[in-house]
Design an enzyme around this catalytic site. Structure first.
Site, PDB file in Angstrom:
ATOM      1  N   SER A 116       0.844  -1.192   0.000  1.00  0.00           N
ATOM      2  CA  SER A 116       0.000   0.000   0.000  1.00  0.00           C
ATOM      3  C   SER A 116       0.880   1.243   0.000  1.00  0.00           C
ATOM      4  O   SER A 116       2.096   1.150   0.003  1.00  0.00           O
ATOM      5  CB  SER A 116      -0.896   0.007   1.242  1.00  0.00           C
ATOM      6  OG  SER A 116      -0.107   0.316   2.375  1.00  0.00           O
ATOM      7  N   LYS A 117       0.237   2.377   0.016  1.00  0.00           N
ATOM      8  CA  LYS A 117       0.963   3.649  -0.065  1.00  0.00           C
ATOM      9  C   LYS A 117       2.040   3.789   1.003  1.00  0.00           C
ATOM     10  O   LYS A 117       3.060   4.429   0.773  1.00  0.00           O
ATOM     11  CB  LYS A 117      -0.026   4.806   0.064  1.00  0.00           C
ATOM     12  CG  LYS A 117      -0.876   4.960  -1.177  1.00  0.00           C
ATOM     13  CD  LYS A 117      -1.085   6.427  -1.524  1.00  0.00           C
ATOM     14  CE  LYS A 117      -1.844   6.571  -2.841  1.00  0.00           C
ATOM     15  NZ  LYS A 117      -3.225   6.071  -2.716  1.00  0.00           N
TER      16      LYS A 117
END
Length: 497
Positions: free
Chosen positions: A253-254
Site C-alpha cells: 500500500s501507499k
RNA sequence: GCCCUCAUGGUCUAGUGGUCAGGAUACCGGGUUCUCAGCCCGGGGGCCGGGGUUCGACUCCCCGUGGGGGUACCA
C-alpha cells in the site's frame, strides 16, 4: 477446444497499481502463450469511487509495460460495450431471470438496520452475515414496506446446504460450506449491479475461458459459482494469483512507497525491466534464468507453475534487474529513454542538434554499464552536462584537500591545454607523462584529476570520460578546483577528518 | 469471531520420502596496479514450531503460530 480468452477487469478508482499490473501481466501472458485473446473490461460499478481520469491512467500503465488488448472500451469488439456502466440493461435482464426463478428476492433492509443487526450477531459470537429477514416476504409485506418509502436492493438466494467447490488451476480444489454464506446483494438500490453480478454475467457473455485474478477473489468464487449455476452458465477455469506484499509482509500500500506503476517510470525504471520483475513475482521458469525478454516470457509462461504464496515487492531486486537491462541495451535505445529524464532535470536542451545527440549516445554508452536507474544519469553523470556539480565527500577527503594537489592540477591543466589532439590516447599520454615527471604513480595524478573534473571518486575510465568533455572545459575545471583547494574551500563538509 | 489460503537464508525462488537443499539478489571478504555503485572470485546465512506416519521427513498427515484474503448495497 474452445478459444482461450482471458481478461483484465480493473475498477477505475485510481492509477494502475503494481498489483493490478501484475495480475494483468499474468492474464496477458497466459493468453498470448496460448495464442488466445486478451480483453480489457472496466468494472465501474462503484459509482462513488470510479473516475473518468483513472481510465486513461490504466491505459497508460498497461501501454507502458507493453500489455496490449484485443478487445476493450477503446477498441470495441464483438462482446461490447466493455464498460460495465454501459451494460446496465444486460445485468437487469439476468437479475429479472433470477427474480423469476425465485433465486433472487428484493430486500428492504436499510444499511443502518443491517449494520445494527450484524453488530448484535458479532457480539453473540455469530458470523455477521445477512440474516435472511426479507428472504420469504409475502406480497403483502412487500407492499407494506414499499409504502413506507423503502427502495429494495436485490439479493441472491444462496443454496441451503452442501459445499461449493472451486477448482483452481493454481490452488487445486477448495471447498466452501454453503451454510456459511449469507444471501448477497446482486443489484444495489441504485439499480447498479454489484461486482459479483457483473463479473459473472460479463465473463459469461464475453466468453472468458480463464478467469485469472488476484487471490483476494478466491473466497468470492463460490458465490460466483452459485450465480453461474442459477443462471445456467458454464463456469470458466479459475486461477487465483498470489498477491503482492510490502516489505513488512502486509498488503502493498501507499505506506510502502510507490504503488502506482507509473511512479516507477518516474523513478527511472525501464518498462521491460519492470515487466520482467513483475513476471518473476510468483512465477519462475524453473531454470536459473532471470532475465527474460517479452518473447521469452510469452514462450515460457505456464499458469501451472505459478506459486501459491504471496510475494514481496523487493525494490532492490527490481533495481538490480533494471541495471542489467541498462547494461545490455544498446546505447541508442538507452539514450532515447534517458533524454526525457535529463531534460526534466534541466541538463539538456529541448532540441538536441544531431552532433549533440551523437555525443549524448557516447556519454550513455560510457555510463550505462554502471547505472541502475535512468535517474542515475542525473546524479552520477551530471558533470557531462554542467560545470555545476558537487564535490562529494570522498573526493574531498581523499584528494582535494591534500597539499600537493592544487599544483598538480595546475600542472596537468597546462599540459592538457597545449594538446593538439584531444582523444583518449593523447590525454592518457599527458596524464601519465606528468606522473612520470613528478616521479609518482599514475594513480596520484589520475585520482585528483577525476575528483576535480567530475567531483566524484568513481565513474568510468578517466581518459574516456575526459575525451567526451571539451578540452577547455577540462582545463577550466582543473584550474578552478586547484584554486578552490588552495582557498580551503574543499574541506569535507561533514566535519569529519 | 467464523471461513478460505499461504509458509525453503533478509528478499525472489528451484527442489526431493534418503540431496553437500540449487540459483539470484542483498550483505561481507579478496582481486581488478585509474576509481567503483562496474567486473571477476570467494564467504556466511535457510527448510516457522510441536506432534505423528516411516527404517528415514524440509518433503506426507494433524495441531499450533505467523502472514494474507473473505465474511460490504467496494471491487
Amino acid at each position: 477446444m474452445a478459444e482461450v480468452r482471458t481478461r483484465f477487469a480493473p475498477s477505475p478508482t485510481g492509477a494502475l497499481h503494481v498489483g493490478g499490473a501484475h495480475t494483468a501481466l499474468f492474464a496477458w501472458l497466459f493468453a498470448r502463450h496460448q495464442g488466445g485473446k486478451f480483453v480489457l473490461r472496466i468494472e465501474d460499478t462503484d459509482e462513488v469511487r470510479s473516475t473518468e481520469e483513472s481510465l486513461g491512467a490504466i491505459y497508460d500503465g498497461l501501454n507502458w509495460i507493453g500489455i496490449d488488448w484485443d478487445e476493450g472500451p477503446d477498441l470495441g469488439g464483438p462482446y461490447g460495450p466493455y464498460i460495465q456502466s454501459e451494460r446496465l440493461d444486460t445485468y437487469n435482464e439476468y437479475v429479472d431471470q433470477l427474480l423469476g426463478s425465485g433465486r433472487a428476492y428484493p430486500c428492504y433492509c436499510t444499511p443502518e438496520e443491517l449494520e445494527e443487526r450484524q453488530e448484535v450477531m458479532r457480539k453473540r459470537g455469530l458470523p455477521p452475515r445477512y440474516d435472511g429477514r426479507c428472504r420469504d416476504l409475502s406480497e403483502e409485506e412487500r407492499r407494506r414496506l414499499e409504502a413506507e418509502g423503502r427502495k429494495p436492493c436485490i439479493r441472491f438466494r444462496i443454496r441451503e446446504g452442501g459445499t461449493t467447490v472451486v477448482n483452481d488451476i493454481i490452488r487445486g480444489q477448495v471447498g466452501f460450506d454453503n451454510a456459511l454464506m449469507g444471501d448477497f446483494v446482486i443489484r444495489k438500490t441504485s439499480g447498479y449491479p454489484t461486482y459479483h453480478m457483473a463479473v459473472v454475467v460479463d465473463d459469461h457473455l464475453m466468453q472468458i475461458s480463464h478467469v485469472i485474478r488476484a487471490e483476494e477473489h478466491l473466497s468470492n468464487t463460490p458465490r460466483h459459482l452459485q450465480l453461474m449455476d442459477a443462471l445456467g452458465f458454464e463456469p470458466p477455469q479459475f486461477a487465483h494469483l498470489p498477491i503482492i506484499l510490502g516489505p513488512d509482509r502486509t498488503k502493498l500500500s501507499k505506506r510502502h512507497g510507490a504503488v502506482n506503476l507509473m511512479d516507477y517510470k518516474q523513478q527511472g525504471f525501464l518498462p521491460e525491466a519492470m515487466r520482467n520483475f513483475l513476471a518473476l513475482i510468483g512465477w519462475s521458469t524453473g531454470s536459473e534464468q532471470e532475465i527474460l525478454d517479452l518473447d521469452e516470457l510469452v514462450e515460457k509462461f505456464r499458469l501451472e507453475e505459478v506459486s501459491k504464496s504471496p510475494g514481496i515487492f523487493d525494490l532492490e531486486k527490481a533495481t538490480w534487474l533494471n541495471g542489467e537491462y541498462l547494461k545490455r541495451a544498446d546505447a541508442e535505445y538507452v539514450t532515447e529513454m534517458v533524454e526525457p529524464v535529463l531534460r526534466q532535470a534541466g541538463l539538456i536542451e529541448a532540441d538536441l542538434s544531431p552532433e549533440r545527440r551523437e555525443w549524448l549516445v557516447k556519454v550513455v554508452d560510457l555510463m550505462k554499464e554502471r547505472t541502475r536507474l535512468l535517474t542515475d544519469f542525473v546524479s552520477w553523470a551530471r558533470y557531462f552536462f554542467t560545470d555545476e556539480y558537487p564535490y562529494d565527500e570522498r573526493a574531498r577527503k581523499k584528494w582535494l584537500r591534500r597539499e600537493e594537489v592544487p599544483d598538480r592540477l595546475d600542472a596537468l591543466a597546462e599540459r592538457l591545454e597545449t594538446l593538439e589532439a584531444w582523444n583518449v590516447d593523447s590525454i592518457e599520454a599527458a596524464v601519465r607523462g606528468l606522473a612520470d615527471e613528478l616521479e609518482v604513480s599514475a594513480a596520484k595524478v589520475i585520482h585528483p584529476c577525476r575528483s576535480a573534473v567530475t567531483g566524484q571518486t568513481i565513474g568510468p575510465s578517466l581518459f574516456h570520460l575526459m575525451e567526451l568533455l571539451p578540452q577547455e572545459t577540462v582545463v577550466g575545471r582543473l584550474r578552478r578546483t586547484a584554486e578552490l583547494s588552495r582557498a580551503g574551500e574543499l574541506e569535507p563538509t561533514d566535519g569529519e577528518g
